[in-house]
Design an enzyme around this catalytic site. Sequence first.
Site, PDB file in Angstrom:
ATOM      1  N   LYS A  33      11.870  -9.499 -30.486  1.00  0.00           N
ATOM      2  CA  LYS A  33      13.166  -8.814 -30.594  1.00  0.00           C
ATOM      3  C   LYS A  33      14.317  -9.799 -30.416  1.00  0.00           C
ATOM      4  O   LYS A  33      15.237  -9.848 -31.226  1.00  0.00           O
ATOM      5  CB  LYS A  33      13.280  -7.701 -29.533  1.00  0.00           C
ATOM      6  CG  LYS A  33      12.297  -6.572 -29.720  1.00  0.00           C
ATOM      7  CD  LYS A  33      12.505  -5.463 -28.699  1.00  0.00           C
ATOM      8  CE  LYS A  33      12.317  -5.899 -27.265  1.00  0.00           C
ATOM      9  NZ  LYS A  33      10.939  -6.376 -26.945  1.00  0.00           N
ATOM     10  N   THR A  34      14.255 -10.555 -29.348  1.00  0.00           N
ATOM     11  CA  THR A  34      15.333 -11.509 -29.083  1.00  0.00           C
ATOM     12  C   THR A  34      15.348 -12.596 -30.152  1.00  0.00           C
ATOM     13  O   THR A  34      16.402 -13.038 -30.597  1.00  0.00           O
ATOM     14  CB  THR A  34      15.173 -12.117 -27.676  1.00  0.00           C
ATOM     15  OG1 THR A  34      15.124 -11.041 -26.742  1.00  0.00           O
ATOM     16  CG2 THR A  34      16.351 -13.013 -27.323  1.00  0.00           C
ATOM     17  N   ASP A 225      21.222  -7.073 -27.118  1.00  0.00           N
ATOM     18  CA  ASP A 225      19.835  -7.207 -26.663  1.00  0.00           C
ATOM     19  C   ASP A 225      19.636  -6.266 -25.473  1.00  0.00           C
ATOM     20  O   ASP A 225      20.590  -5.922 -24.782  1.00  0.00           O
ATOM     21  CB  ASP A 225      19.570  -8.667 -26.242  1.00  0.00           C
ATOM     22  CG  ASP A 225      18.082  -9.008 -26.274  1.00  0.00           C
ATOM     23  OD1 ASP A 225      17.266  -8.115 -26.586  1.00  0.00           O
ATOM     24  OD2 ASP A 225      17.740 -10.166 -25.992  1.00  0.00           O
ATOM     25  N   GLU A 226      18.406  -5.861 -25.225  1.00  0.00           N
ATOM     26  CA  GLU A 226      18.079  -5.027 -24.059  1.00  0.00           C
ATOM     27  C   GLU A 226      18.945  -3.756 -24.025  1.00  0.00           C
ATOM     28  O   GLU A 226      19.447  -3.363 -22.968  1.00  0.00           O
ATOM     29  CB  GLU A 226      18.283  -5.823 -22.751  1.00  0.00           C
ATOM     30  CG  GLU A 226      17.660  -7.204 -22.742  1.00  0.00           C
ATOM     31  CD  GLU A 226      16.197  -7.205 -22.323  1.00  0.00           C
ATOM     32  OE1 GLU A 226      15.647  -6.114 -22.070  1.00  0.00           O
ATOM     33  OE2 GLU A 226      15.621  -8.303 -22.271  1.00  0.00           O
ATOM     34  N   GLN A 256      10.804  -0.972 -21.141  1.00  0.00           N
ATOM     35  CA  GLN A 256      11.337  -1.973 -20.214  1.00  0.00           C
ATOM     36  C   GLN A 256      12.679  -1.544 -19.630  1.00  0.00           C
ATOM     37  O   GLN A 256      13.474  -2.377 -19.206  1.00  0.00           O
ATOM     38  CB  GLN A 256      11.485  -3.317 -20.927  1.00  0.00           C
ATOM     39  CG  GLN A 256      10.154  -3.896 -21.357  1.00  0.00           C
ATOM     40  CD  GLN A 256      10.319  -5.278 -21.983  1.00  0.00           C
ATOM     41  OE1 GLN A 256      10.677  -6.232 -21.312  1.00  0.00           O
ATOM     42  NE2 GLN A 256      10.074  -5.374 -23.272  1.00  0.00           N
ATOM     43  N   ARG A 611       5.725 -11.023 -18.969  1.00  0.00           N
ATOM     44  CA  ARG A 611       6.440 -12.312 -18.910  1.00  0.00           C
ATOM     45  C   ARG A 611       5.474 -13.461 -19.137  1.00  0.00           C
ATOM     46  O   ARG A 611       5.878 -14.583 -19.419  1.00  0.00           O
ATOM     47  CB  ARG A 611       7.132 -12.524 -17.546  1.00  0.00           C
ATOM     48  CG  ARG A 611       8.253 -11.568 -17.152  1.00  0.00           C
ATOM     49  CD  ARG A 611       9.254 -11.335 -18.234  1.00  0.00           C
ATOM     50  NE  ARG A 611       8.881 -10.155 -19.014  1.00  0.00           N
ATOM     51  CZ  ARG A 611       9.331  -9.916 -20.253  1.00  0.00           C
ATOM     52  NH1 ARG A 611      10.137 -10.764 -20.843  1.00  0.00           N
ATOM     53  NH2 ARG A 611       8.958  -8.843 -20.917  1.00  0.00           N
TER      54      ARG A 611
HETATM   55  P1  ATP Z   1      10.994  -9.082 -24.457  1.00  0.00           P
HETATM   56  O1  ATP Z   1      10.650  -7.646 -24.733  1.00  0.00           O
HETATM   57  O2  ATP Z   1      10.227  -9.613 -23.313  1.00  0.00           O
HETATM   58  O3  ATP Z   1      12.464  -9.307 -24.386  1.00  0.00           O
HETATM   59  P2  ATP Z   1      11.055 -10.012 -27.153  1.00  0.00           P
HETATM   60  O4  ATP Z   1      10.543  -8.891 -27.989  1.00  0.00           O
HETATM   61  O5  ATP Z   1      12.500 -10.211 -27.108  1.00  0.00           O
HETATM   62  O6  ATP Z   1      10.418  -9.911 -25.734  1.00  0.00           O
HETATM   63  P3  ATP Z   1      10.924 -12.766 -27.879  1.00  0.00           P
HETATM   64  O7  ATP Z   1      11.307 -13.326 -26.591  1.00  0.00           O
HETATM   65  O8  ATP Z   1      11.932 -12.770 -28.964  1.00  0.00           O
HETATM   66  O9  ATP Z   1      10.311 -11.323 -27.691  1.00  0.00           O
HETATM   67  O10 ATP Z   1       9.651 -13.505 -28.441  1.00  0.00           O
HETATM   68  C1  ATP Z   1       8.506 -13.737 -27.632  1.00  0.00           C
HETATM   69  C2  ATP Z   1       7.877 -15.073 -27.968  1.00  0.00           C
HETATM   70  O11 ATP Z   1       7.258 -15.010 -29.226  1.00  0.00           O
HETATM   71  C3  ATP Z   1       8.895 -16.192 -28.058  1.00  0.00           C
HETATM   72  O12 ATP Z   1       8.329 -17.367 -27.539  1.00  0.00           O
HETATM   73  C4  ATP Z   1       9.115 -16.335 -29.537  1.00  0.00           C
HETATM   74  O13 ATP Z   1       9.535 -17.623 -29.907  1.00  0.00           O
HETATM   75  C5  ATP Z   1       7.744 -16.021 -30.096  1.00  0.00           C
HETATM   76  N1  ATP Z   1       7.787 -15.476 -31.470  1.00  0.00           N
HETATM   77  C6  ATP Z   1       8.413 -14.370 -31.880  1.00  0.00           C
HETATM   78  N2  ATP Z   1       8.215 -14.167 -33.202  1.00  0.00           N
HETATM   79  C7  ATP Z   1       7.432 -15.184 -33.639  1.00  0.00           C
HETATM   80  C8  ATP Z   1       6.882 -15.555 -34.898  1.00  0.00           C
HETATM   81  N3  ATP Z   1       7.083 -14.835 -35.987  1.00  0.00           N
HETATM   82  N4  ATP Z   1       6.122 -16.664 -34.957  1.00  0.00           N
HETATM   83  C9  ATP Z   1       5.890 -17.400 -33.867  1.00  0.00           C
HETATM   84  N5  ATP Z   1       6.381 -17.121 -32.648  1.00  0.00           N
HETATM   85  C10 ATP Z   1       7.165 -16.023 -32.532  1.00  0.00           C
HETATM   86 MG    MG Z   2      13.854 -10.164 -25.489  1.00  0.00          MG
END
Ligand code: ATP
Ligand code: MG
Length: 760
Positions: A33-34, A225-226, A256, A611
Amino acid sequence: MQNYLVGLNEEQRTAVEHMDGPLMIVAGAGSGKTKVLTTRIAHLMYNGVDAFNILALTFTNKAAAEMKERVERALGNTEARNLYIGTFHSVFARILRGEANRLGYPNNFTIYDTDDAKSVIKGIVNEMNLDDKHYKAAYVYNRISAAKNSLIDPAMYKLDTTIQQEDARGNRPQMGDIYEAYARRCFRNGAMDFDDLLFKMYILLTHHPEALAKYQGRFQYILIDEYQDTNLAQYAIIKMLGARHENICVVGDDAQSIYSFRGATVQNILQFQDDYEDVKIVKLEQNYRSTQTILNVANNVIGNNKNQIKKSLWTSNDEGDKIMLVRTMTDNDEGRFVADSIKEQQMRNHYANRDFAILYRTNAQSRSFEESLRRMNIPYKLVGGTSFYQRKEVKDYLAYMRVVVNTQDEENIKRIINYPTRGIGKTTIERILVRANELNTTFWEVISNHEIDGIRSTQIDNFVMMIRSFQAMLEKHTAYDVAYAVGKHTGLVQELYNDKTVEGLARYENVQELLNSIKEFTETPDEEGELRDKNLGSYLQQITLLTDADQNNDENADVVKLMTIHAAKGLEFTCVFAVGLEENLFPSAMSLYDRENLEEERRLFYVVITRAKAKLWVTYANSRYRFGTLVQNEPSRFIEEIPAAHLDKTFTGTSNKAPTSPGGFGSMMNQTFDKMPSLKKLADKLAQPAPPVHTPSPDFVPDDAMAMEPGMQVEHQKFGMGKILTVEGGVQNRIAGIDFGTGHGVKKIMLNFAKLRIVK
Ligand code: ATP
Ligand code: MG
């Protein structure tokens, strides 16, 4: 294809490439997402959108810094510097600085922190002649904060019948007047508190159409975000800012949502589709962060919540290691285990310090980890919290004890002479300082010497007497006894106990934690099994060494991170220690009887699990000192929600090995720490069978002290039969060394006071 698009999966790419119109991404943890949000910013800029026209908001400074860094990485240039990326509070503070005049504030308005705000409230309550025990500053502050976050100004507050009824029920009919006076006072002082940064932003946009038009025009693209953790004020501001372009992108995960106690409502994410037309919804289902094992566990845990949007989350990552479930005897053992494991993992897998995070439910838990990490020379940083010994309440407490030990310590006297409030004002303190200068003497001398006139008052005399009464204890009492008396008689502990807010409770727990560490210091024998010097002076000396060790403040430093789970939201670490998984702690005691609160605790557990990228430890202690006593806790109910197949169980607690470390400052710290008694030893001591209680013989009549001689068999009322080994001293202080056998061992007995019968 642009560099930044490489590697995105189809859904992620759809979201990134979506240019105009509302967009919502609801997805589980670690699904990118981020990443999508930051990549989208890069994409917008690549397609000609000026950085100036983009607003990106998140919750913690840490998350904001990380977002900015990711955009810079994706763009490969420094254009990102012009972006408005930050926390709600920091971005709005920046906007308000430019617009303050419209609201009648100076541009350089002051921002009051919570303590500043509370002392203003305290002043108002006193001026209004209200009982400040009833209208407690912390309570009033929280009530005003809640009102502001619900966009209720003083006038509305006073007109709202529900609010009025609530205050009437709590017997606080003047709340509205206090709120009104507080708002007026802040305005007069040119100050805004934290909540004003949201509330005044809202006022700016609703009362000043030019300002609204300006920012609606400027922020053509808004990304949040969030989003699941936004409250009403944040929601309303975003709605207004985005109303013109409707290019709002929100990302979040209802699983979350962990800030409902601060007024956040998941409702905001659920109703996003109703707020805008043609909302594009993207679901992300692939987790890139964690091993299969970690993800399975997370999915299983969150599956126990009734309130949730069902999502499927999978990963193509390796299965990975099992989750290590670790039970320790005590909280100090838990600290030691974690520090040991970090060292071990580093040797085995070449991990850096920054690969590790220790995440806990409450700030007070940091102490045992801080101590173990220092002992092992592992650099660490406490994120979003002050080091245990730096916390205000702990410093206040230590300040009292430092004054008791050394009355020349002017800084610490000034710190506590009017805390808790005892009517010794700033002017008096200044006069004392002037007088001390005139007479070239100390602050303490001026307040305590009856021959120096013109300064003293009953309040000051009482303060001096109180400190002296603690000093009188120094020689014959342990550090804990004195510390306990200080906490009690100064009103310090009571003051914190009365504050029933979340922060107040945390402060109370911290002070209890401090007392625990002192108790532990005094109760446990050192290596040789002797009770060494247990007085306050030696305790403080040890603590000073502890606080003097430098902390690393560099954001990018290679350090182990310690923080609460709340502060870890959105972050990721290779190795995570989720610690303190015990009933009453996590889930917290306050959440046990309410399903909604319990579900929020479970979401927190979901957050901590997710995490971790590669390795996750879940630890809990059989017993820990809380609120001054050794508490036995059941393992957290959440542990049972981890499928057994994914668990590797360990029990530790018998290890008592000496820390290994090179010389230098580190070894000096080690020496200090070697003297730090462990709870384990205390527990062992407590576990030993109690010595037998002796019932005196029916014909017990004590004999004359002067008749006692070495070699005699005697009976003691409490310790039973014994043999006199030595006798020394004169008529007044005749002391015998008597061996009472296995139960009590050899004791030194003052013969003038003891009642002993000569048997033969
Ligand atoms: P959270 O819910 O904890 O906030 P999130 O959904 O925001 O998580 P991110 O932090 O954006 O998730 O991504 C999690 C990890 O996965 C990061 O290290 C990111 O670089 C990696 N990632 C995300 N998408 C890809 C992708 N398509 N290919 C490789 N790595 C990825
Ligand atoms: Mg995130």
